[in-house]
Design a protein around this motif. Structure first.
Motif: not given
Length: 397
Positions: A152-158, A179-186, A199-208
């Motif tokens: 699953i990719k989340f690209i430019s999601c806010k 490239y996402s902002k204000g994202f919560n994984v729970d 097989t990284d679990g979660i990778h975050i890149h260029s996101s805040q």
């Protein structure tokens, strides 16, 4: 309050809570796991995205749904669009299915604001076919693959969420936030075999402003990896293992400029991982990693509980020494304890040209997994302070 106002309030509330639902069965999905249901998912998403209500929900009910690579694109009309997974979503498991397609992608959401992906279901990447031809494990195999799909990719999601879902057996990274902002994984569970490659679990890149909480992650690579241009992250209540730990980096490859700051990892457990709290950068890079905190973490049989490697190289000892590097400063390690499966429990391997600085270590107790065996601390080109640290002393007096 008058009766009229009360009734108007009820009506207004009912309107505000109205959710249009789009069940993939109503769009022709078979749910058998043997027929490609991609078309049904695409059409359900299309209608949910364009409906002119405040809330919309795509429903993936019980059943098994076979999907080829898909992109769910926005922007969408609803303020919030929900993607509820109750059944099982599977890929073909065959790399040949990606011929002519982007090999890095299976399911992607792009340019969506207010997206909520959740449910009690399972998303299964069926990665075995990819693992069996990976260049890491089969370097002499003709046509081996270096790049495989992310589940699953989340690209430019806010302002989105991913929650209460099981994600398993990814060909490569399980979840990418890009490239996402204000994202919560729970409250997610992510699992693949310990030997599965990359097989990284979660990778975050260029996101805040990303939060990852209350999750169980066990994979063949980093449980959570933090890539470049990422800031303001909170990672808490993670059970990590097996895997390579929780890592910042690697950053600065090919002399790139890196910027990662305001990262907090806390109240988590790492069990049987190759690394614990890790920061890794390539020589020759530029930029900064700063304002990082690791606190209230338990290590259980971790090979490198605390590690900074500012001389990272994919094949150790083969990378040329460079006079530049990503600057690492203002890193706090506080209230960390547990067992190390290697002799060196604290290893800060920093560049002789760009020292690590502003390192604070407080209230750390690390002992060997083998009772009675000593553990040591090794700090090279690192500057900081330590109080109540075992093993110590790490910094030169």
């Amino acid at each position: 309050m008058s009766l009229l106002m009360f009734l108007l309030g009820l009506v207004t509330g009912a309107i505000a809570l109205h959710i249009d639902e789009f069940n993939v069965y109503n769009y022709g999905a078979s749910g058998s796991g043997e027929i490609d249901d991609s078309h049904a998912f695409v059409n359900a998403w299309r209608d949910a995205c364009k409906v002119r209500t405040q809330y919309a929900r795509v429903i993936v009910p019980e059943g098994t749904f076979l999907l080829n690579p898909l992109m769910f694109s926005g922007p969408c009309n609803p303020q919030n669009i929900h993607f509820k997974v109750l059944g099982t979503i599977i890929s073909t498991g065959s790399p040949k299915s990606w011929n002519g397609r982007d090999p890095s992608q299976w399911i992607a959401f792009k340019d969506v604001t207010g997206l909520n992906v959740y449910g009690s279901g399972v998303v299964d990447g069926q990665g075995m076919g990819w693992w069996d031809q990976s260049c890491r494990d089969h370097p002499k195999l003709e046509g081996c693959t270096k790049l495989a799909p992310t589940i699953i990719k989340f690209i430019s999601c806010k302002e989105g969420t991913l929650s209460n879902i099981n994600i398993v057996n990814s060909p490569q990274t399980h979840v990418l936030i890009f490239y996402s902002k204000g994202f919560n994984v729970d409250n997610v569970t992510i699992q693949s075999p310990e030997r599965s490659p990359n097989t990284d679990g979660i990778h975050i890149h260029s996101s805040q402003f990303v939060n990852i909480t209350n999750s169980i992650i066990g994979t063949g690579d980093d449980c959570i990896s933090i890539g470049d241009y990422t800031s303001n992250m909170d990672i808490a209540n993670i059970e990590c293992g097996p895997g390579h730990g929780i890592s910042i980096g690697s950053l600065g490859k090919n002399k790139e400029v890196a910027m990662v700051e305001n990262i907090r990892v806390h109240d988590s457990t790492l069990k049987g991982t190759t690394n614990g709290a890790r920061i890794k950068t390539w020589q020759g890079g530029q930029g900064n990693i700063r304002h990082v905190t690791f606190e209230n973490i338990v290590f259980d049989a971790v090979n490198n509980p605390i590690i900074i490697d500012q001389n990272y190289c994919d094949v150790r000892g083969t990378c040329k020494e460079e006079k530049t590097g990503v600057k690492i400063n203002d890193v706090v390690y506080e209230n960390l304890n547990g067992t190390s499966s290697s002799e060196i429990a604290i290893n800060l391997n920093c560049s002789k040209f760009v020292h690590c600085s502003g390192i604070i270590m407080e209230n750390i107790t690390l002992v060997s997994i083998q009772e009675g065996n000593p553990v040591t601390a090794n700090c090279t080109n690192a500057e900081g302070t330590e109080v109540g640290v075992n093993p110590g002393s790490c910094f030169k007096k």
